[in-house]
Design an enzyme around this catalytic site. Structure first.
Site, PDB file in Angstrom:
ATOM      1  N   ARG A  27       0.800  -1.229   0.000  1.00  0.00           N
ATOM      2  CA  ARG A  27       0.000   0.000   0.000  1.00  0.00           C
ATOM      3  C   ARG A  27       0.832   1.278   0.000  1.00  0.00           C
ATOM      4  NH1 ARG A  27      -3.045  -3.755   1.737  1.00  0.00           N
ATOM      5  NH2 ARG A  27      -1.113  -4.315   2.768  1.00  0.00           N
ATOM      6  N   THR A  28       1.785   1.361   0.907  1.00  0.00           N
ATOM      7  CA  THR A  28       2.481   2.638   1.063  1.00  0.00           C
ATOM      8  C   THR A  28       3.238   2.977  -0.216  1.00  0.00           C
ATOM      9  OG1 THR A  28       2.631   2.211   3.408  1.00  0.00           O
ATOM     10  CG2 THR A  28       4.024   3.964   2.554  1.00  0.00           C
ATOM     11  N   LYS A  70      25.888  -3.057  -1.062  1.00  0.00           N
ATOM     12  CA  LYS A  70      27.361  -2.968  -1.129  1.00  0.00           C
ATOM     13  C   LYS A  70      27.914  -2.261   0.094  1.00  0.00           C
ATOM     14  CE  LYS A  70      27.322  -2.402  -6.168  1.00  0.00           C
ATOM     15  NZ  LYS A  70      27.610  -1.421  -7.235  1.00  0.00           N
ATOM     16  N   ARG A 110      11.244   4.099   3.041  1.00  0.00           N
ATOM     17  CA  ARG A 110      10.939   3.138   4.112  1.00  0.00           C
ATOM     18  C   ARG A 110      12.206   2.341   4.383  1.00  0.00           C
ATOM     19  NH1 ARG A 110       5.878  -0.860   4.443  1.00  0.00           N
ATOM     20  NH2 ARG A 110       4.996   1.134   5.122  1.00  0.00           N
ATOM     21  N   HIS A 128       5.298   6.167  11.447  1.00  0.00           N
ATOM     22  CA  HIS A 128       4.802   6.003  10.078  1.00  0.00           C
ATOM     23  C   HIS A 128       3.785   7.123   9.827  1.00  0.00           C
ATOM     24  CE1 HIS A 128       3.497   4.301   6.408  1.00  0.00           C
ATOM     25  NE2 HIS A 128       3.207   3.074   6.775  1.00  0.00           N
TER      26      HIS A 128
HETATM   27  C1  NCD Z   1       1.944  -0.824   8.250  1.00  0.00           C
HETATM   28  C2  NCD Z   1       3.450  -0.650   8.367  1.00  0.00           C
HETATM   29  O1  NCD Z   1       4.179  -0.861   7.388  1.00  0.00           O
HETATM   30  O2  NCD Z   1       3.854  -0.262   9.450  1.00  0.00           O
HETATM   31  N1  NCD Z   1       1.544  -1.070   6.921  1.00  0.00           N
HETATM   32  C3  NCD Z   1       1.256   0.006   6.136  1.00  0.00           C
HETATM   33  O3  NCD Z   1       2.117   0.788   5.806  1.00  0.00           O
HETATM   34  N2  NCD Z   1      -0.011   0.206   5.789  1.00  0.00           N
HETATM   35  C4  NCD Z   1       1.380  -1.806   9.189  1.00  0.00           C
HETATM   36  C5  NCD Z   1       1.927  -3.196   9.178  1.00  0.00           C
HETATM   37  O4  NCD Z   1       2.831  -3.535   8.408  1.00  0.00           O
HETATM   38  O5  NCD Z   1       1.422  -3.987   9.971  1.00  0.00           O
END
Ligand code: NCD
Length: 308
Positions: A51-52, A80, A101, A129
């Site tokens: 999703r993100t 590396k 991320r 997040h």
């Molecule tokens: C979350 C995350 O990555 O922290 N997912 C997301 O970005 N929607 C929640 C999760 O991974 O449980």
């Protein structure tokens, strides 16, 4: 250079503006279709994501911009041994805004310190997040019409769940909210969140292991996945993974206007049958995340003088 590393980097007024922009995008998408023409988003995902990552990329495309990406640490120079700081300096030469991320807490902060373009934290380890919180906030706004006087139940892995930490930070800034923190003993909210946010701001909260006992009080139920990848051993994960499974039956005592949220991915903690309940908002939340990321990209690129 303004970046979004923690949800508290945005004032409540700025959050209101982002929500207003997202609502305008929903109402008039064509107005925004060329807004980022010629601009590039770097999508740097060193941890799994559906999703993100896809919502950032869809957001940039829907603004008329382009995306270049790294997915998985194994395919970039991180494999590396390149530092996050050097990666940030490099990516700044090619693109106009970064979404990152990373499994290490603080990696987005280091990126922002070293980049010459705006940086968005798309999740840093078990820390925070903020753009998931933007999705959560638009969902709460659209479902409840307010950010105040809500009893917010947060259930599952409150220790490693970074979305939970950002949500608590965000909702603690509004009047009259109360938190019900539902988790196994081992997965309670970290003490820094309790001390620096809830206690410091005098926000009422209770901690419990019993979801059913508190169900009737809740206005929002924010379910979360047990974060397997942050556990030190598999046995603990297996023991704790099914601590809470929300079923249609368990919702019998819930308010008729409860909003059920989940950042997703869901593993086992919400039965699929709950999806048909009108109180289930988690797929709306996914779509809301894209609109809020569009609003955020617009804001940061405007502030950086990259777009008008
Ligand atoms: C979350 C995350 O990555 O922290 N997912 C997301 O970005 N929607 C929640 C999760 O991974 O449980």
């Amino acid at each position: 250079m303004k970046s979004l590393i923690d949800i508290l980097d945005l004032t409540t007024e700025e959050l209101d503006e982002l929500i207003a922009t997202a609502e305008d995008i929903i109402a008039n998408p064509s107005k925004y279709a060329e807004a980022c023409r010629g601009k590039k988003l770097a999508s740097l995902f060193f941890e799994p994501s559906t999703r993100t990552r896809m919502s950032f990329e869809a957001a940039m495309y829907e603004l008329g911009g382009n995306v270049i990406s790294v997915t998985g640490a194994g395919t970039s120079s991180a494999a590396k041994g390149e530092s996050v700081a050097d990666t940030a300096k490099t990516v700044s030469c090619y693109t106009d805004i970064i979404a990152i991320r990373h499994p290490k807490e603080g990696a987005a902060y280091v990126t922002a310190k070293n980049a010459t373009i705006p940086v968005i934290n798309a999740g840093d380890g078990g820390h925070c997040h903020p753009t998931q919180t933007l999705a959560d906030l638009l969902t709460i706004w659209r479902e409840k019409g307010r950010f105040t006087n809500l009893t917010i139940g947060v259930c599952g892995d409150l220790k490693f769940g970074r979305t939970v930490h950002s949500l608590i930070n965000a909702m603690s800034r509004y009047e009259g909210n109360r938190f019900v923190l539902i988790s196994p003993e081992e997965l309670k909210v970290p003490s820094y969140v309790k001390k620096d946010v809830l206690q410091q701001k005098g926000i009422p909260y209770v901690q419990t292991t019993d979801l059913m006992a508190v169900m009737p009080e809740l206005d929002i139920l924010y379910m979360t996945r047990v974060q397997r990848e942050r556990f030190f051993n598999e046995e603990d994960y297996l023991r704790l993974k099914d601590s809470y499974i929300l079923t249609v039956d368990k919702l019998k005592t819930a308010k008729s206007d409860l909003a059920i949220l989940h950042p997703l991915p869901r593993v086992n903690e919400i039965s699929v049958a709950v999806d048909d309940d009108p109180r289930a908002c988690y797929f709306k939340q996914v779509l809301n995340g894209k609109y809020m990321r569009m609003a955020l990209i617009l804001k940061l690129l405007k502030e950086a003088g990259q777009i008008k």
